[in-house]
Write a protein that holds these residues in place. Structure first.
Motif, PDB file in Angstrom:
ATOM      1  N   GLY A 142       0.777  -1.240  -0.127  1.00 33.62           N
ATOM      2  CA  GLY A 142       0.107   0.007  -0.160  1.00 33.62           C
ATOM      3  C   GLY A 142       0.695   1.372   0.030  1.00 33.62           C
ATOM      4  N   ARG A 143       2.130   1.126  -0.137  1.00 32.88           N
ATOM      5  CA  ARG A 143       2.817   2.418  -0.045  1.00 32.88           C
ATOM      6  C   ARG A 143       2.654   3.175  -1.352  1.00 32.88           C
ATOM      7  N   LEU A 144       2.300   4.412  -1.331  1.00 32.23           N
ATOM      8  CA  LEU A 144       2.332   5.425  -2.412  1.00 32.23           C
ATOM      9  C   LEU A 144       3.524   6.075  -2.858  1.00 32.23           C
ATOM     10  N   PRO A 189       4.856   8.172   2.525  1.00 34.89           N
ATOM     11  CA  PRO A 189       3.959   7.497   1.635  1.00 34.89           C
ATOM     12  C   PRO A 189       3.626   6.067   2.048  1.00 34.89           C
ATOM     13  N   ARG A 190       4.103   5.332   3.054  1.00 35.73           N
ATOM     14  CA  ARG A 190       4.023   4.256   3.508  1.00 35.73           C
ATOM     15  C   ARG A 190       2.935   3.951   4.488  1.00 35.73           C
ATOM     16  N   VAL A 191       2.581   5.167   5.246  1.00 34.41           N
ATOM     17  CA  VAL A 191       1.699   4.984   6.325  1.00 34.41           C
ATOM     18  C   VAL A 191       0.265   5.329   6.168  1.00 34.41           C
ATOM     19  N   MET A 192      -0.007   6.187   5.190  1.00 36.08           N
ATOM     20  CA  MET A 192      -1.294   6.727   5.069  1.00 36.08           C
ATOM     21  C   MET A 192      -1.823   7.014   3.546  1.00 36.08           C
ATOM     22  N   ASP A 193      -2.816   6.946   3.290  1.00 36.65           N
ATOM     23  CA  ASP A 193      -3.281   7.082   1.965  1.00 36.65           C
ATOM     24  C   ASP A 193      -3.666   8.621   1.522  1.00 36.65           C
TER      25      ASP A 193
END
Length: 469
Positions: free
Chosen positions: A55-57, A109-113
């Protein structure tokens, strides 16, 4: 140049040969204090890899490094040191070296969308990592922003958009609620000078914009983000320290002329006072806008009070000195010195610059908080030969810079610790993987870690210090 290189090599050899142990500080050094923290540092984009997993952006560095011509050899942080998958072994390596502290950063970017919804898989990675570090007795310094801004925020203006500062406060709120109790010290930002000037002023770093007005406005929003985050961190994790990490530059004049002396002053205004004056005096240095006329940022009522919230510590990153002269038009030009020792980056090795900055800040800012040297180190073209890496220049570099720290402490500066940059070789931003800063060598084709001689000597000193307690 060959003669210069030979002279430098001879000087390093003499420096090391003069000591029975080429690293251990003398008996009267303050570094023998049991409460003086010695650790190593890394940053998320430089070591983690796994940019498309769990899910990392995308971040601005994913975009920038994928743009042809932006990074040496077309390198990216897509794999880096594969720390995301190898973190347990890396923690074991850290512990085996006896290092007492670890400074890491979290990938925003790894911890929230994009909507601010927590990404549980990303959060769990940092929870596992920090819990393991605490189990091993490692003091944890966590940086919230080490340059990897989510790309979706850059698409809305990035640090030129005031709203990004408020989104950062939301991010700080999430992380300090989720990780409370596992972090000994929070740093809001790493090196805002690089984010603002290299990212928005000259385009050398992501996002690659180049406009002086952009640089000063981006800096204001970065510092505002810091100021907004500090009370959030205090509320959510009161037992931890709160601070900021900045890189500072020593500038010296190429002559005694008034114009060149003024150029050196303006160099340090741009590199140092631009950050420290807002944080510790609540105002920007006006000399900055003499150097960059017409670049004053938009500052709203209350901003400077927010930015100058009290700090528990100041992280100082130092690497080199710059010799400067007047350009004849109220500006600065760099004057490279000949016959000086340089690193693989081409940076001059100048330990006195660290001491001079520390003592200078201590006399300039009456409210200077306790200091940690959060980055200090050098790049060299290290190679594994018969299973060993003999990084002689780094050993000499560290010895001399730690001596400079000791001198500053004895002169009255409150310095609490020192972090080597870096724990291991990694993605060195626009220079890709060619430049090696680690005290542990990384073979990027196999991900094999090899402890360098410098790390062995640091471990030896820490073991000796522990035995004396």
């Amino acid at each position: 140049m060959a003669n210069d290189a030979s002279a430098v090599s001879d000087a390093i050899s003499r420096d090391l040969a003069a000591l029975a142990d080429p690293f251990t500080p003398p008996a009267d050094s303050t570094l023998w204090r049991k409460n003086f923290l010695l650790g190593a540092a890394t940053a998320s984009y430089q070591i983690e890899g796994a940019v498309d997993e769990d899910g990392r952006l995308p971040s601005i560095w994913d975009t920038f490094s994928a743009t042809p011509g932006k990074v040496l050899a077309g390198d990216t942080g897509a794999v880096a040191c594969d720390h995301y998958h190898r973190w347990e072994a890396d923690v074991d390596m850290l512990v085996s070296l006896g290092l007492e502290g670890y400074r890491l950063s979290i990938a925003w970017p790894r911890v929230m969308d994009a909507a601010g919804v927590p990404n549980r898989k990303g959060l769990d990675f940092y929870k596992r990592l920090l819990n393991r570090l605490k189990e091993k007795g490692i003091t944890t310094f966590v940086t919230l922003y080490h340059w990897d801004l989510p790309q979706h925020l850059e698409d809305r203006g990035g640090w030129l958009n005031r709203d990004t500062a408020y989104r950062f406060a939301d991010y700080a709120d999430l992380m300090s609620r989720e990780l409370a109790g596992t972090v000994d010290a929070w740093a809001t930002l790493n090196e805002p000078w690089c984010s603002a000037y290299l990212g928005y002023g000259n385009g050398h770093h992501a996002p690659g914009l180049a406009d002086g007005r952009f640089a000063t406005q981006a800096m204001h929003h970065l510092l505002l983000a810091h100021g907004l985050a500090v009370p959030v961190l205090r509320a959510n994790d009161p037992a931890s320290l709160k601070g900021i990490v900045a890189n500072f530059g020593r500038g010296t004049a190429n002559s005694d002329s008034a114009a060149d002396q003024r150029a050196a002053h303006l160099f340090e205004v741009q590199h140092n006072a631009w950050i420290l004056d807002p944080l510790l005096k609540g105002a920007y240095p006006q000399d900055l806008f003499e150097l960059w006329p017409g670049t004053e940022p938009l500052v709203l009522d209350g901003d400077m009070q927010t930015i100058s919230a009290p700090l528990d510590f100041l992280g100082i990153n130092y690497y080199f000195r710059t010799s400067v002269a007047s350009d004849g038009a109220h500006g600065i030009r760099e004057v490279p010195l000949e016959g000086v020792e340089r690193t693989q980056m081409g940076w001059e090795v100048y330990p006195d610059g660290l001491r001079d900055l520390l003592t200078g800040f201590n006399s300039t800012y009456r409210n200077l908080p306790p200091i940690y040297i959060t980055e200090n180190g050098m790049a060299s073209d290290d190679k594994v030969i018969d299973g060993h890496v003999d990084d002689t220049q780094r050993i000499s570099f560290l010895k001399r810079h730690l001596a400079a720290v000791d001198q500053a402490i004895k002169a009255g500066v409150d310095i609490r610790g020192y972090f080597l940059w870096s724990l291991m070789d990694n993605f060195e931003w626009a220079f890709g993987y060619e430049r090696r800063f680690g005290v542990v060598h990384v073979d990027y084709s196999t991900q094999k870690r090899t402890v360098k001689r410098s790390a062995e000597l640091v471990a030896k000193f820490l073991k000796e210090r522990k035995a004396q307690v």
